[in-house]
Enzyme design. Structure first.
Site, PDB file in Angstrom:
ATOM      1  N   CYS A 244      -0.945 -12.614  15.331  1.00 55.09           N
ATOM      2  CA  CYS A 244      -1.223 -13.555  14.232  1.00 55.09           C
ATOM      3  C   CYS A 244      -1.391 -14.992  14.716  1.00 55.09           C
ATOM      4  O   CYS A 244      -1.842 -15.854  13.960  1.00 55.09           O
ATOM      5  CB  CYS A 244      -0.132 -13.482  13.179  1.00 55.09           C
ATOM      6  SG  CYS A 244       0.058 -11.839  12.496  1.00 55.09           S
TER       7      CYS A 244
ATOM      8  N   HIS B 225       0.130 -20.020   8.887  1.00 52.89           N
ATOM      9  CA  HIS B 225      -0.195 -18.592   8.868  1.00 52.89           C
ATOM     10  C   HIS B 225       0.307 -18.000   7.553  1.00 52.89           C
ATOM     11  O   HIS B 225       1.419 -18.279   7.127  1.00 52.89           O
ATOM     12  CB  HIS B 225       0.472 -17.907  10.064  1.00 52.89           C
ATOM     13  CG  HIS B 225       0.369 -16.419  10.025  1.00 52.89           C
ATOM     14  ND1 HIS B 225      -0.814 -15.772   9.727  1.00 52.89           N
ATOM     15  CD2 HIS B 225       1.293 -15.446  10.225  1.00 52.89           C
ATOM     16  CE1 HIS B 225      -0.611 -14.470   9.757  1.00 52.89           C
ATOM     17  NE2 HIS B 225       0.655 -14.250  10.047  1.00 52.89           N
TER      18      HIS B 225
ATOM     19  N   ASN C 172      -1.599 -10.785   4.460  1.00 47.94           N
ATOM     20  CA  ASN C 172      -1.545 -11.259   5.849  1.00 47.94           C
ATOM     21  C   ASN C 172      -2.750 -10.704   6.607  1.00 47.94           C
ATOM     22  O   ASN C 172      -2.822  -9.499   6.856  1.00 47.94           O
ATOM     23  CB  ASN C 172      -0.223 -10.785   6.473  1.00 47.94           C
ATOM     24  CG  ASN C 172      -0.056 -11.219   7.918  1.00 47.94           C
ATOM     25  OD1 ASN C 172      -1.001 -11.694   8.554  1.00 47.94           O
ATOM     26  ND2 ASN C 172       1.137 -11.053   8.442  1.00 47.94           N
TER      27      ASN C 172
HETATM   28  N1  COA Z   1       8.588  -1.992  -2.632  1.00 48.38           N
HETATM   29  C1  COA Z   1       9.840  -1.835  -3.129  1.00 48.38           C
HETATM   30  N2  COA Z   1      10.926  -1.858  -2.342  1.00 48.38           N
HETATM   31  C2  COA Z   1      10.743  -2.062  -1.027  1.00 48.38           C
HETATM   32  C3  COA Z   1       9.468  -2.221  -0.460  1.00 48.38           C
HETATM   33  C4  COA Z   1       8.356  -2.184  -1.325  1.00 48.38           C
HETATM   34  N3  COA Z   1       7.113  -2.329  -0.884  1.00 48.38           N
HETATM   35  N4  COA Z   1       9.601  -2.404   0.866  1.00 48.38           N
HETATM   36  C5  COA Z   1      10.906  -2.351   1.137  1.00 48.38           C
HETATM   37  N5  COA Z   1      11.605  -2.138  -0.005  1.00 48.38           N
HETATM   38  C6  COA Z   1      13.040  -2.012  -0.169  1.00 48.38           C
HETATM   39  C7  COA Z   1      13.736  -1.634   1.124  1.00 48.38           C
HETATM   40  O1  COA Z   1      13.692  -0.215   1.313  1.00 48.38           O
HETATM   41  C8  COA Z   1      15.144  -2.133   0.878  1.00 48.38           C
HETATM   42  O2  COA Z   1      15.813  -1.204   0.065  1.00 48.38           O
HETATM   43  P1  COA Z   1      17.379  -0.858   0.306  1.00 48.38           P
HETATM   44  O3  COA Z   1      18.066  -2.186   0.084  1.00 48.38           O
HETATM   45  O4  COA Z   1      17.638   0.163  -0.717  1.00 48.38           O
HETATM   46  O5  COA Z   1      17.452  -0.396   1.723  1.00 48.38           O
HETATM   47  C9  COA Z   1      14.931  -3.390   0.047  1.00 48.38           C
HETATM   48  O6  COA Z   1      13.598  -3.287  -0.498  1.00 48.38           O
HETATM   49  C10 COA Z   1      15.052  -4.670   0.859  1.00 48.38           C
HETATM   50  O7  COA Z   1      14.299  -4.515   2.049  1.00 48.38           O
HETATM   51  P2  COA Z   1      14.195  -5.670   3.101  1.00 48.38           P
HETATM   52  O8  COA Z   1      13.349  -5.192   4.235  1.00 48.38           O
HETATM   53  O9  COA Z   1      15.548  -6.201   3.420  1.00 48.38           O
HETATM   54  O10 COA Z   1      13.391  -6.765   2.231  1.00 48.38           O
HETATM   55  P3  COA Z   1      12.982  -8.215   2.610  1.00 48.38           P
HETATM   56  O11 COA Z   1      13.472  -9.145   1.593  1.00 48.38           O
HETATM   57  O12 COA Z   1      13.274  -8.523   4.054  1.00 48.38           O
HETATM   58  O13 COA Z   1      11.399  -8.161   2.447  1.00 48.38           O
HETATM   59  C11 COA Z   1       9.461  -8.018   3.858  1.00 48.38           C
HETATM   60  C12 COA Z   1      10.644  -7.276   3.261  1.00 48.38           C
HETATM   61  C13 COA Z   1       8.715  -7.073   4.777  1.00 48.38           C
HETATM   62  C14 COA Z   1       8.579  -8.465   2.721  1.00 48.38           C
HETATM   63  C15 COA Z   1       9.979  -9.262   4.625  1.00 48.38           C
HETATM   64  O14 COA Z   1      11.031  -8.878   5.482  1.00 48.38           O
HETATM   65  C16 COA Z   1       8.919  -9.913   5.443  1.00 48.38           C
HETATM   66  O15 COA Z   1       7.965 -10.439   4.918  1.00 48.38           O
HETATM   67  N6  COA Z   1       9.068  -9.931   6.768  1.00 48.38           N
HETATM   68  C17 COA Z   1       8.159 -10.577   7.642  1.00 48.38           C
HETATM   69  C18 COA Z   1       6.952  -9.701   7.788  1.00 48.38           C
HETATM   70  C19 COA Z   1       5.832 -10.443   8.458  1.00 48.38           C
HETATM   71  O16 COA Z   1       5.484 -11.501   8.019  1.00 48.38           O
HETATM   72  N7  COA Z   1       5.271  -9.841   9.487  1.00 48.38           N
HETATM   73  C20 COA Z   1       4.177 -10.360  10.170  1.00 48.38           C
HETATM   74  C21 COA Z   1       4.571 -11.545  10.956  1.00 48.38           C
HETATM   75  S1  COA Z   1       3.141 -12.341  11.531  1.00 48.38           S
END
Ligand code: COA
Length: 327
Positions: A113, A254, A284
């Site tokens: 990215c 980004h 993204n």
């Molecule tokens: N819909 C509903 N629930 C979802 C889900 C979705 N699409 N994806 C995950 N969950 C659930 C998980 O299973 C978890 O459930 P649990 O508590 O029962 O285990 C809960 O939501 C929380 O998951 P978590 O991963 O802790 O959520 P989060 O607040 O960290 O959000 C992302 C997840 C992926 C949105 C976030 O971590 C993120 O954006 N990370 C960076 C990703 C990124 O930018 N990557 C590229 C970098 S360039």
């Protein structure tokens, strides 16, 4: 003093839209969760017969037209991508052929990215050293080709598209003031695509049954690293140039997650109204996200002559970096 100045911007995205409610029918998720956790409402999906080069060529043509530069005037084409048309030749070579940019050396740049920021850093170095005068720097992806649409943790986040800029040698005060690139590889396994490659050559079993072709991500850990790294890179650019956050007219970060962008704005001290965000429309798009945002901001007339613009990226590797420029 020679500076690398952006003289044209362009972008291109697929027509096909995948909304959060479309995703509700594919995996166990919902619009409210996706919107509150990420800020994304919809993303663009490449159709059959559309590739990274398809969007890169369209974006490049738009940037060249704005800059009033002919393809054969280019001496370098840099394309940031992790979803090239082929492992080789570089997708930049295909772009060179389609544009008819016969005098340009062309190669791809793999910095996930951060690919576009890495590309601008190289552009600055080539131009300041006098080794190039007119360049095309691009970020282009079809990330949805390497996303597992049965995995709700990842499939909601990504989209396809391309952005391009023409960068030219300039003697005025406009252009890139500084660029800063970094790599912290201690956690590369938190975000990567296991195959197909030397470690995991393609096979029916590994590529599809074991899903090695799809990107893997520990979202929560990546989130924390992204917030810290993007903040550090942005602050580095301000400190290096001895300017304050109040001097910055636009932060163009980004576009990965609205919460990461907000945290970066807070850390640096740039309020929401001076942060350009379009991830609700595209998700993204990896290396393409900053140049697509830059092009939209430019075509909407938001970037004024002399504005200070801070661009800031983070991606797999982990790579991260920033560019401060005078528009
Ligand atoms: N819909 C509903 N629930 C979802 C889900 C979705 N699409 N994806 C995950 N969950 C659930 C998980 O299973 C978890 O459930 P649990 O508590 O029962 O285990 C809960 O939501 C929380 O998951 P978590 O991963 O802790 O959520 P989060 O607040 O960290 O959000 C992302 C997840 C992926 C949105 C976030 O971590 C993120 O954006 N990370 C960076 C990703 C990124 O930018 N990557 C590229 C970098 S360039």
């Amino acid at each position: 003093m020679l500076r690398a100045r952006i003289t044209g911007t362009g972008s291109a995205v697929p027509d096909k839209i995948l909304t959060n409610s479309d995703l509700e029918k594919m995996v166990n998720t919902n619009d409210e969760w996706i919107t509150t956790r990420t800020g994304i409402k919809e993303r663009r999906i490449a159709a059959d017969g559309e590739y990274t080069s398809t969007f890169a060529v369209k974006a490049a043509r738009r940037a060249l037209e704005m800059a009033n530069v002919q393809p054969d005037e280019l001496d370098l084409i840099l394309l940031g991508t992790v979803t090239p048309d082929f492992p080789f030749p570089a997708t930049a070579c295909i772009v060179q052929q389609e544009l008819g940019a016969a005098n340009a050396a062309a190669f791809d740049l793999s910095a996930a990215c951060s690919g576009f920021i890495y590309g601008l850093n190289m552009a600055e170095a080539y131009i300041k050293s006098g080794m190039a005068r007119k360049m095309l720097v691009m970020g282009a992806e079809v990330l949805t080709r390497i996303v597992d649409f049965t995995d709700r943790n990842t499939c909601i986040l990504f989209g396809d598209g391309a952005g391009a800029v023409v960068v030219e040698a300039s003697t005025g005060e406009h252009g890139i003031l500084s660029s800063h690139i970094y790599t912290n590889s201690s956690h590369w396994g938190l975000l990567y695509q296991p195959g197909v490659g030397g470690r995991n050559p393609g096979s029916a079993k590994s590529t599809f049954e074991e899903k090695l072709y799809y990107l893997r991500m520990e979202g929560n850990d990546v989130f924390k690293h992204a917030v810290r790294a993007m903040g550090d890179a942005a602050v580095a650019a301000l400190e290096y140039n001895n300017v304050s956050a109040d001097d910055v007219n636009w932060l163009i970060p980004h576009q990965a997650n609205r919460r990461i962008i907000e945290a970066t704005g807070k850390r640096v001290g740039i309020p929401e109204e001076r942060i350009f965000v379009n991830l609700h429309k595209y998700g993204n798009t990896s290396s393409a996200s900053i140049p697509i945002a830059l092009d939209e901001a430019n075509r909407e007339g938001r970037l004024k002559d002399g504005n200070l613009i801070l661009m800031d990226a983070f991606g797999g590797g982990f790579t991260y970096g920033s560019v401060l420029l005078k528009w």
